[in-house]
Design a protein around this motif. Sequence first.
Motif, PDB file in Angstrom:
ATOM      1  N   LEU A 118      -9.912  -0.232 -13.239  1.00  0.00           N
ATOM      2  CA  LEU A 118     -10.806   0.331 -14.249  1.00  0.00           C
ATOM      3  C   LEU A 118     -11.372   1.676 -13.793  1.00  0.00           C
ATOM      4  CD1 LEU A 118     -12.821  -2.911 -15.119  1.00  0.00           C
ATOM      5  CD2 LEU A 118     -10.857  -1.971 -16.334  1.00  0.00           C
ATOM      6  N   LEU A 119     -11.729   2.505 -14.745  1.00  0.00           N
ATOM      7  CA  LEU A 119     -12.420   3.759 -14.438  1.00  0.00           C
ATOM      8  C   LEU A 119     -13.795   3.463 -13.850  1.00  0.00           C
ATOM      9  CD1 LEU A 119     -11.609   5.840 -17.642  1.00  0.00           C
ATOM     10  CD2 LEU A 119     -11.032   6.509 -15.312  1.00  0.00           C
ATOM     11  N   GLY A 120     -14.258   4.362 -12.993  1.00  0.00           N
ATOM     12  CA  GLY A 120     -15.600   4.229 -12.449  1.00  0.00           C
ATOM     13  C   GLY A 120     -15.601   3.770 -11.008  1.00  0.00           C
ATOM     14  N   ASP A 121     -16.805   3.580 -10.486  1.00  0.00           N
ATOM     15  CA  ASP A 121     -16.953   3.191  -9.089  1.00  0.00           C
ATOM     16  C   ASP A 121     -16.546   1.745  -8.871  1.00  0.00           C
ATOM     17  OD1 ASP A 121     -19.982   5.158  -8.423  1.00  0.00           O
ATOM     18  OD2 ASP A 121     -17.888   5.721  -8.734  1.00  0.00           O
ATOM     19  N   ILE A 122     -16.119   1.465  -7.638  1.00  0.00           N
ATOM     20  CA  ILE A 122     -15.680   0.126  -7.282  1.00  0.00           C
ATOM     21  C   ILE A 122     -16.809  -0.571  -6.532  1.00  0.00           C
ATOM     22  CG2 ILE A 122     -14.709   0.659  -5.007  1.00  0.00           C
ATOM     23  CD1 ILE A 122     -12.831  -1.358  -7.660  1.00  0.00           C
ATOM     24  N   THR A 123     -16.827  -1.891  -6.614  1.00  0.00           N
ATOM     25  CA  THR A 123     -17.802  -2.667  -5.870  1.00  0.00           C
ATOM     26  C   THR A 123     -17.647  -2.425  -4.375  1.00  0.00           C
ATOM     27  OG1 THR A 123     -18.466  -4.930  -5.319  1.00  0.00           O
ATOM     28  CG2 THR A 123     -16.194  -4.596  -5.952  1.00  0.00           C
ATOM     29  N   PRO A 124     -18.723  -2.510  -3.593  1.00  0.00           N
ATOM     30  CA  PRO A 124     -18.616  -2.296  -2.137  1.00  0.00           C
ATOM     31  C   PRO A 124     -17.744  -3.337  -1.430  1.00  0.00           C
ATOM     32  CG  PRO A 124     -20.876  -2.038  -2.856  1.00  0.00           C
ATOM     33  CD  PRO A 124     -20.117  -2.605  -4.022  1.00  0.00           C
ATOM     34  N   THR A 125     -17.537  -4.474  -2.060  1.00  0.00           N
ATOM     35  CA  THR A 125     -16.684  -5.509  -1.454  1.00  0.00           C
ATOM     36  C   THR A 125     -15.578  -5.857  -2.444  1.00  0.00           C
ATOM     37  OG1 THR A 125     -18.227  -7.192  -2.256  1.00  0.00           O
ATOM     38  CG2 THR A 125     -18.486  -6.456   0.025  1.00  0.00           C
ATOM     39  N   PRO A 126     -14.592  -4.972  -2.579  1.00  0.00           N
ATOM     40  CA  PRO A 126     -13.588  -5.179  -3.613  1.00  0.00           C
ATOM     41  C   PRO A 126     -12.593  -6.286  -3.298  1.00  0.00           C
ATOM     42  CG  PRO A 126     -13.006  -3.310  -2.272  1.00  0.00           C
ATOM     43  CD  PRO A 126     -14.351  -3.779  -1.794  1.00  0.00           C
ATOM     44  N   LYS A 127     -12.023  -6.813  -4.366  1.00  0.00           N
ATOM     45  CA  LYS A 127     -10.962  -7.813  -4.251  1.00  0.00           C
ATOM     46  C   LYS A 127      -9.638  -7.155  -4.588  1.00  0.00           C
ATOM     47  CE  LYS A 127     -12.822 -10.441  -7.351  1.00  0.00           C
ATOM     48  NZ  LYS A 127     -14.038  -9.678  -7.624  1.00  0.00           N
ATOM     49  N   VAL A 128      -8.563  -7.786  -4.168  1.00  0.00           N
ATOM     50  CA  VAL A 128      -7.230  -7.296  -4.501  1.00  0.00           C
ATOM     51  C   VAL A 128      -7.089  -7.145  -6.015  1.00  0.00           C
ATOM     52  CG1 VAL A 128      -4.778  -7.890  -4.484  1.00  0.00           C
ATOM     53  CG2 VAL A 128      -6.148  -8.185  -2.409  1.00  0.00           C
ATOM     54  N   SER A 129      -7.649  -8.070  -6.759  1.00  0.00           N
ATOM     55  CA  SER A 129      -7.516  -8.065  -8.219  1.00  0.00           C
ATOM     56  C   SER A 129      -8.273  -6.924  -8.892  1.00  0.00           C
ATOM     57  CB  SER A 129      -7.991  -9.403  -8.793  1.00  0.00           C
ATOM     58  OG  SER A 129      -9.338  -9.640  -8.428  1.00  0.00           O
ATOM     59  N   ASP A 130      -9.124  -6.215  -8.155  1.00  0.00           N
ATOM     60  CA  ASP A 130      -9.828  -5.054  -8.710  1.00  0.00           C
ATOM     61  C   ASP A 130      -8.920  -3.827  -8.803  1.00  0.00           C
ATOM     62  OD1 ASP A 130     -12.821  -5.989  -6.934  1.00  0.00           O
ATOM     63  OD2 ASP A 130     -12.311  -6.324  -9.036  1.00  0.00           O
ATOM     64  N   PHE A 131      -7.741  -3.920  -8.207  1.00  0.00           N
ATOM     65  CA  PHE A 131      -6.819  -2.788  -8.167  1.00  0.00           C
ATOM     66  C   PHE A 131      -5.560  -3.121  -8.951  1.00  0.00           C
ATOM     67  CE2 PHE A 131      -8.958   0.006  -5.204  1.00  0.00           C
ATOM     68  CZ  PHE A 131      -9.905  -0.842  -4.670  1.00  0.00           C
ATOM     69  N   GLY A 132      -5.120  -2.154  -9.753  1.00  0.00           N
ATOM     70  CA  GLY A 132      -4.003  -2.419 -10.647  1.00  0.00           C
ATOM     71  C   GLY A 132      -2.712  -1.743 -10.270  1.00  0.00           C
ATOM     72  N   SER A 133      -2.783  -0.739  -9.401  1.00  0.00           N
ATOM     73  CA  SER A 133      -1.580  -0.021  -8.996  1.00  0.00           C
ATOM     74  C   SER A 133      -1.518  -0.006  -7.479  1.00  0.00           C
ATOM     75  CB  SER A 133      -1.601   1.414  -9.526  1.00  0.00           C
ATOM     76  OG  SER A 133      -1.632   1.441 -10.935  1.00  0.00           O
ATOM     77  N   TRP A 134      -0.329  -0.271  -6.960  1.00  0.00           N
ATOM     78  CA  TRP A 134      -0.137  -0.402  -5.513  1.00  0.00           C
ATOM     79  C   TRP A 134       1.076   0.394  -5.055  1.00  0.00           C
ATOM     80  CZ3 TRP A 134      -3.473  -3.277  -2.476  1.00  0.00           C
ATOM     81  CH2 TRP A 134      -4.388  -4.084  -3.167  1.00  0.00           C
ATOM     82  N   GLY A 135       0.993   0.914  -3.837  1.00  0.00           N
ATOM     83  CA  GLY A 135       2.149   1.509  -3.203  1.00  0.00           C
ATOM     84  C   GLY A 135       3.025   0.433  -2.587  1.00  0.00           C
ATOM     85  N   GLN A 136       4.116   0.877  -1.981  1.00  0.00           N
ATOM     86  CA  GLN A 136       5.075  -0.070  -1.404  1.00  0.00           C
ATOM     87  C   GLN A 136       4.676  -0.503   0.003  1.00  0.00           C
ATOM     88  OE1 GLN A 136       5.439   3.174  -1.279  1.00  0.00           O
ATOM     89  NE2 GLN A 136       6.041   3.557   0.843  1.00  0.00           N
ATOM     90  N   GLY A 137       3.723   0.195   0.595  1.00  0.00           N
ATOM     91  CA  GLY A 137       3.231  -0.153   1.924  1.00  0.00           C
ATOM     92  C   GLY A 137       3.904   0.639   3.030  1.00  0.00           C
ATOM     93  N   THR A 138       3.179   0.801   4.123  1.00  0.00           N
ATOM     94  CA  THR A 138       3.716   1.454   5.310  1.00  0.00           C
ATOM     95  C   THR A 138       3.303   0.645   6.541  1.00  0.00           C
ATOM     96  OG1 THR A 138       3.886   3.569   6.514  1.00  0.00           O
ATOM     97  CG2 THR A 138       1.725   3.033   5.580  1.00  0.00           C
ATOM     98  N   GLN A 139       4.252   0.412   7.430  1.00  0.00           N
ATOM     99  CA  GLN A 139       4.010  -0.458   8.584  1.00  0.00           C
ATOM    100  C   GLN A 139       3.261   0.299   9.679  1.00  0.00           C
ATOM    101  OE1 GLN A 139       4.930  -3.863   9.205  1.00  0.00           O
ATOM    102  NE2 GLN A 139       3.609  -3.551  10.992  1.00  0.00           N
ATOM    103  N   VAL A 140       2.219  -0.320  10.189  1.00  0.00           N
ATOM    104  CA  VAL A 140       1.496   0.183  11.351  1.00  0.00           C
ATOM    105  C   VAL A 140       1.583  -0.875  12.432  1.00  0.00           C
ATOM    106  CG1 VAL A 140      -0.760   0.811  12.284  1.00  0.00           C
ATOM    107  CG2 VAL A 140      -0.063   1.642  10.032  1.00  0.00           C
ATOM    108  N   THR A 141       2.101  -0.506  13.590  1.00  0.00           N
ATOM    109  CA  THR A 141       2.232  -1.426  14.706  1.00  0.00           C
ATOM    110  C   THR A 141       1.518  -0.839  15.918  1.00  0.00           C
ATOM    111  OG1 THR A 141       4.372  -2.205  13.896  1.00  0.00           O
ATOM    112  CG2 THR A 141       3.806  -2.708  16.182  1.00  0.00           C
ATOM    113  N   VAL A 142       0.581  -1.603  16.470  1.00  0.00           N
ATOM    114  CA  VAL A 142      -0.179  -1.158  17.630  1.00  0.00           C
ATOM    115  C   VAL A 142       0.203  -2.039  18.811  1.00  0.00           C
ATOM    116  CG1 VAL A 142      -2.458  -0.642  18.558  1.00  0.00           C
ATOM    117  CG2 VAL A 142      -2.047  -0.483  16.091  1.00  0.00           C
ATOM    118  N   SER A 143       0.730  -1.419  19.850  1.00  0.00           N
ATOM    119  CA  SER A 143       1.143  -2.172  21.035  1.00  0.00           C
ATOM    120  C   SER A 143       0.022  -2.184  22.065  1.00  0.00           C
ATOM    121  CB  SER A 143       2.398  -1.559  21.643  1.00  0.00           C
ATOM    122  OG  SER A 143       2.136  -0.238  22.067  1.00  0.00           O
ATOM    123  N   SER A 144      -0.021  -3.267  22.823  1.00  0.00           N
ATOM    124  CA  SER A 144      -1.088  -3.401  23.824  1.00  0.00           C
ATOM    125  C   SER A 144      -0.686  -2.793  25.145  1.00  0.00           C
ATOM    126  CB  SER A 144      -1.436  -4.872  24.013  1.00  0.00           C
ATOM    127  OG  SER A 144      -0.286  -5.598  24.377  1.00  0.00           O
TER     128      SER A 144
END
Length: 127
Positions: A101-127
């Motif tokens: 929706l247009l406008g500001d988002i709640t400070p604790t958003p849920k996945v369902s508050d977002f309607g469009s998504w990218g395909q994702g990018t992998q981040v891997t952190v080694s110890s």
Amino acid sequence: QVQLVESGGGLVQAGGSLRLSCTASGRTVRGYAMGWFRQAPGKEREFVATINWSDGSTNYADSVKGRFTISRDNAKNTLYLQMNSLNPEDTAVYYCASSRLLGDITPTPKVSDFGSWGQGTQVTVSS
């Protein structure tokens, strides 16, 4: 519908930094809040950070507060996530998203508050 494409993921050692980018095309993102979520193997997708259009205000998950910075370049239709002091617990696929929706988002958003998504990018952190 807006198309979102993330980039900038990769492999980094603990303590290192990465900067993720997300470029929007199609429907304008003007007026919509945007955010970053992440999903580790076997876990649910979780909120990382959001930024509002109206005043650029931001919100962060407690686990990344003080280490990650979300920003947006409205002229370039691009969202960023600067990640510093990375640790292995940050390993996940990172997704950018545009609010439903247009406008500001709640400070604790849920996945369902977002309607469009990218395909994702992998981040891997080694110890």
